[in-house]
Design a protein around this motif. Structure first.
Motif, PDB file in Angstrom:
ATOM      1  N   PHE A   1       0.819  -1.210   0.000  1.00  0.00           N
ATOM      2  CA  PHE A   1       0.000   0.000   0.000  1.00  0.00           C
ATOM      3  C   PHE A   1       0.854   1.261   0.000  1.00  0.00           C
ATOM      4  N   GLY A   2       1.985   1.231   0.690  1.00  0.00           N
ATOM      5  CA  GLY A   2       2.854   2.401   0.731  1.00  0.00           C
ATOM      6  C   GLY A   2       3.432   2.731  -0.634  1.00  0.00           C
TER       7      GLY A   2
ATOM      8  N   ALA B   1       0.731   4.071  -2.918  1.00  0.00           N
ATOM      9  CA  ALA B   1       0.406   5.461  -2.614  1.00  0.00           C
ATOM     10  C   ALA B   1       1.445   6.410  -3.195  1.00  0.00           C
TER      11      ALA B   1
ATOM     12  N   GLN C   1      -1.197   7.212   1.943  1.00  0.00           N
ATOM     13  CA  GLN C   1      -1.560   5.804   2.090  1.00  0.00           C
ATOM     14  C   GLN C   1      -2.989   5.630   2.613  1.00  0.00           C
TER      15      GLN C   1
ATOM     16  N   SER D   1      -5.871   3.286   0.836  1.00  0.00           N
ATOM     17  CA  SER D   1      -6.539   2.220   1.591  1.00  0.00           C
ATOM     18  C   SER D   1      -8.050   2.427   1.602  1.00  0.00           C
TER      19      SER D   1
END
Length: 306
Positions: free
Chosen positions: A15-16, A19, A26, A30
């Motif tokens: 996810f990081g 992003a 992030q 999410s």
């Protein structure tokens, strides 16, 4: 935003990183994924504190997400062109998968433009599975990808048969070899492409290791051969790619072909069952250029003299 977040996380499996790629926070990414999952009524990812992986639903929907985003980009591009006064009605979208021979496409597109000056040609990066979906929906006119299961409802012609190659640091004990077998790479830390980007290539590579009774140990994936080469140069492991992804031997690395069953993959040109005249012309140009490509070019990549 939801589809963009889904595709970015699916390709990065983080996810990081997703992003950062989208230039968003992030939490925003999410939340976008959670909204999409809520709309669909099922989870797209399995999440733990250590890893992110696609669920069956996520794997099934990823090609459609790629095709939908590509169609949206073309809609926006077409709208901007019309708003600017461009009334040209003909566009050929040419999709190409990562690791395919972009040099062939670069050679052929100027010839196509000369023959069809009124056609707008739009190159679009797209995984092979997404190309198949888009071709059946007729939202792209031609694709260049890798042979894989499920090529139905489209026309496929083999452009070339490419060997898998290993990228090995010059100082590595295996760097003096002229060929390597899957068994010699068993339990070695390997770097290659993500399965969701090139499932056909991954399945073919897995087959080579299974036939050789070897253990395929992929410790990292990267969506470009340049990223793989950088990790190899940093000492992370040995890289695996295909000949067509390389136009030179990376500094400090050796390019060593793999030998044995299933250590080749077919690069294919894909068109709808009834391709346009422009798509047919580009397909023929690509096939002709591939047939004329000197074998010495590929030997030079591996440092082998003819």
């Amino acid at each position: 935003m939801e589809l963009e977040a889904f595709v970015a996380v699916a390709e990065e499996l983080h996810f990081g990183r997703a992003a950062a790629r989208l230039h968003r926070g992030q939490p925003t990414v999410s939340d976008a994924v959670r909204r999409l999952e809520s709309t669909l009524g099922g989870r797209l990812f399995d999440r733990t504190s250590r890893r992110v992986s696609l669920t069956g639903l996520g794997r099934a929907l990823l090609p459609d997400a790629h095709a939908t985003l590509a169609q949206l980009r073309r809609f926006q591009q077409r709208g901007r062109a019309l708003a600017a006064g461009d009334r040209s009605p003909t566009t050929l979208v040419v999709a190409h998968a990562e690791y395919t021979g972009h040099q062939l496409l670069l050679r052929c597109l100027p010839q196509l433009r000369d023959r069809f000056p009124d056609v707008t040609i739009v190159p679009e990066a797209m995984p092979t599975t997404a190309q198949l979906t888009a071709l059946r929906a007729e939202t792209i006119g031609l694709g260049i990808g890798w042979a894989t299961d499920g090529i139905t409802g489209v026309r496929a012609r083999v452009l070339s048969t490419e060997r898998f190659v290993a990228l090995v640091p010059v100082a590595h004990p295996l760097s003096g070899r002229t060929e390597l077998s899957a068994s010699e790479l068993s339990t070695t830390d390997l770097l290659t492409w993500p399965h969701q980007i090139n499932s056909g290539l991954c399945d073919r590579l897995l087959s080579a290791f299974r036939i050789g009774g070897a253990d395929l140990r992929i410790i990292r994936t990267a969506d470009s051969v340049h990223a793989i080469a950088a990790h190899v140069a940093a000492g992370t492991g040995i890289g695996i790619t295909v000949e067509s992804a390389l136009d030179h031997e990376p500094p400090g690395l050796r390019v060593i072909p793999l030998t044995g069953p299933s250590t080749t993959a077919d690069q294919v040109v894909l068109t709808p069952t009834e391709p346009s005249d422009t798509a047919t012309a580009l397909r023929d140009l690509l096939l002709r250029a591939s047939a004329e490509e000197p074998a010495t070019c590929r030997r030079a990549v591996r440092g082998v003299t003819p």
